[in-house]
Write an enzyme that holds these catalytic residues in place. Structure first.
Site, PDB file in Angstrom:
ATOM      1  N   ARG A  47     -12.714   0.721   5.486  1.00 61.59           N
ATOM      2  CA  ARG A  47     -11.808   1.247   4.521  1.00 61.59           C
ATOM      3  C   ARG A  47     -10.586   2.055   5.029  1.00 61.59           C
ATOM      4  NH1 ARG A  47     -11.887   5.947   5.904  1.00 61.59           N
ATOM      5  NH2 ARG A  47     -10.586   6.477   4.028  1.00 61.59           N
ATOM      6  N   GLY A  48      -9.660   2.513   4.302  1.00 61.14           N
ATOM      7  CA  GLY A  48      -8.352   2.885   5.053  1.00 61.14           C
ATOM      8  C   GLY A  48      -7.508   1.753   5.250  1.00 61.14           C
ATOM      9  N   ALA A  49      -6.108   2.234   5.023  1.00 60.09           N
ATOM     10  CA  ALA A  49      -5.321   0.745   5.042  1.00 60.09           C
ATOM     11  C   ALA A  49      -5.301   0.190   6.267  1.00 60.09           C
ATOM     12  CB  ALA A  49      -3.897   1.106   4.587  1.00 60.09           C
ATOM     13  N   ASP A 220      -1.584   3.898   1.439  1.00 61.48           N
ATOM     14  CA  ASP A 220      -1.738   2.395   1.485  1.00 61.48           C
ATOM     15  C   ASP A 220      -0.566   1.677   1.556  1.00 61.48           C
ATOM     16  OD1 ASP A 220      -4.601   3.750   0.459  1.00 61.48           O
ATOM     17  OD2 ASP A 220      -5.192   1.900   0.996  1.00 61.48           O
ATOM     18  N   ASN A 230      -1.197   6.123  -2.736  1.00 64.67           N
ATOM     19  CA  ASN A 230      -2.402   6.501  -1.765  1.00 64.67           C
ATOM     20  C   ASN A 230      -3.635   6.909  -2.826  1.00 64.67           C
ATOM     21  OD1 ASN A 230      -3.571   7.370   0.635  1.00 64.67           O
ATOM     22  ND2 ASN A 230      -3.332   9.553   0.157  1.00 64.67           N
ATOM     23  N   LYS A 231      -4.881   7.166  -2.160  1.00 63.14           N
ATOM     24  CA  LYS A 231      -5.987   7.500  -3.055  1.00 63.14           C
ATOM     25  C   LYS A 231      -5.512   8.330  -4.129  1.00 63.14           C
ATOM     26  CE  LYS A 231      -9.294   6.584  -2.383  1.00 63.14           C
ATOM     27  NZ  LYS A 231      -9.841   5.259  -2.904  1.00 63.14           N
TER      28      LYS A 231
HETATM   29  O1  MRU Z   1     -10.375   3.634  -0.779  1.00 60.73           O
HETATM   30  P1  MRU Z   1     -10.094   4.030   0.574  1.00 60.73           P
HETATM   31  O2  MRU Z   1     -10.779   5.018   1.269  1.00 60.73           O
HETATM   32  O3  MRU Z   1      -9.569   2.701   1.370  1.00 60.73           O
HETATM   33  O4  MRU Z   1      -8.649   4.734   0.543  1.00 60.73           O
HETATM   34  C1  MRU Z   1      -8.128   5.214   1.715  1.00 60.73           C
HETATM   35  C2  MRU Z   1      -6.804   6.135   1.355  1.00 60.73           C
HETATM   36  O5  MRU Z   1      -6.337   6.110   0.401  1.00 60.73           O
HETATM   37  C3  MRU Z   1      -6.079   6.314   2.933  1.00 60.73           C
HETATM   38  O6  MRU Z   1      -5.235   7.735   2.410  1.00 60.73           O
HETATM   39  C4  MRU Z   1      -4.989   5.495   3.256  1.00 60.73           C
HETATM   40  O7  MRU Z   1      -5.707   4.157   3.176  1.00 60.73           O
HETATM   41  C5  MRU Z   1      -4.416   5.839   4.484  1.00 60.73           C
HETATM   42  S1  MRU Z   1      -5.494   5.494   5.804  1.00 60.73           S
HETATM   43  C6  MRU Z   1      -4.670   5.792   7.206  1.00 60.73           C
END
Ligand code: MRU
Length: 323
Positions: A47-49, A220, A230-231
């Protein structure tokens, strides 16, 4: 001691760190085809973009090496999660290379290496924002675990720490999947960075007490007008930061800019299953649950964008480059 890599390509095989079990269990899963990669993305193994984009690129490489239909692999991967633009960006880039008869394994490795370079550049461009003895606050995990290495929001922190700058980070636990508590606190702690876990609702309170000097989050997707997706919880954090006059920075690589989408209102916000909220707490059976995984922070609440190309107070004119 640094945390393990989120995505690893070794001897022609793809391994993902299983982030669902962290920090209690540190284990990797081997992925054999694009379908397995799509499931791993959907289930938050990775996970994480940026990490999602890198994993998807390797998923396309696996499909190419097996002689599978690339359009169908792309469709499967694109359906995994809707919000992070890095996924579509990486898949599109792989399709373009495939259409030109290129080597998709090499291209995935290039995307992976470029991400590492972008994170380091973000760290360089944002490092000076961290004054000695500053109190920072971050949300979710935009750390090493969300990318190739160093992270986006955490890259300035890691480089400032390397330079010996003393500072402290408040880490939002980040309900409901606790990426802050399980992942960010774990990786900052492993690096020896002083941090304190707080519940998400405590952030505005601490700002009110004057105990937060700077917020840095990841994203994201940044749309053409500079809105930040974002989250879930980021928007509330940005509103609180504005009200308390706390600078609010967004760290992101070029691959996260989506100049083709006008505003945050045009982005599909993923809604995930109710069980993510209810798994660990007693909830009466008849209660309805909603679980939007992301929100939109209007550009006007963003003090600046820490990118691999520099630090900007305005995101207009950015694109992803390379596609
Ligand atoms: O649901 P996730 O854990 O994939 O969400 C991740 C985020 O919201 C991060 O802040 C975003 O992807 C940036 S990662 C460098």
């Amino acid at each position: 001691m640094p945390v393990p890599k989120s995505v690893r390509w070794h001897d022609g095989r793809l391994w993902l760190l299983d982030q669902r079990a962290l920090p209690d269990v540190v284990s990797e899963i081997e992925l054999h085809d694009a379908g397995e990669v799509a499931v791993a993305i959907r289930d938050l193994v990775v996970r994480g973009a940026p990490a999602i984009g890198i994993a998807a690129a390797y998923g396309m490489a696996l499909a190419w090496r097996a002689g599978e239909d690339l359009d169908s692999a792309a469709k499967t991967l694109l359906a995994a999660r809707p919000t992070a633009v890095n996924l579509a960006w990486a898949v599109r880039r792989m399709l373009a290379v495939g259409a030109n008869g290129g080597d998709l394994v090499e291209e995935a490795r290039t995307i992976h290496a470029e991400d590492a370079a972008m994170c380091r550049a973000i760290g360089r461009h944002g490092g000076h924002l961290i004054a000695p003895d500053a109190n920072l606050l971050t949300h979710c995990n935009a750390g090493a675990l969300a990318v190739s290495e160093l992270g986006t929001a955490t890259a300035p922190m890691y480089l400032a720490h390397e330079r010996g700058v003393p500072f402290h980070v408040f880490v939002d636990e980040t309900r409901p999947v606790l990426q802050g508590a399980r992942l960010t606190a774990w990786e900052l702690g492993a690096a020896g960075i002083d941090c304190t876990l707080i519940c998400d609702g405590a952030a505005a309170h601490l700002m009110g007490l004057g105990q937060v000097d700077l917020v840095i989050v990841g994203t994201d997707r940044v749309t053409a007008n500079g809105d930040v997706v974002n989250k879930i919880g980021t928007r509330a954090l940005a509103i609180a930061a504005k009200w308390h006059d706390v600078p609010f920075y967004v760290a992101c690589p070029a691959s996260t800019f989506d100049s083709a989408t006008p505003t945050g209102a045009d982005v599909a916000i993923e809604e995930r299953g109710a069980e993510e909220l209810t798994a660990s707490i007693p909830v009466p059976a008849q209660v309805r649950v909603r679980n939007p995984a992301f929100d939109v922070t209007p550009a006007e609440l963003v003090t600046g964008y820490i990118t691999d190309r520099g630090l900007f107070d305005d995101a207009t004119g950015f694109d992803q480059g390379g596609v």
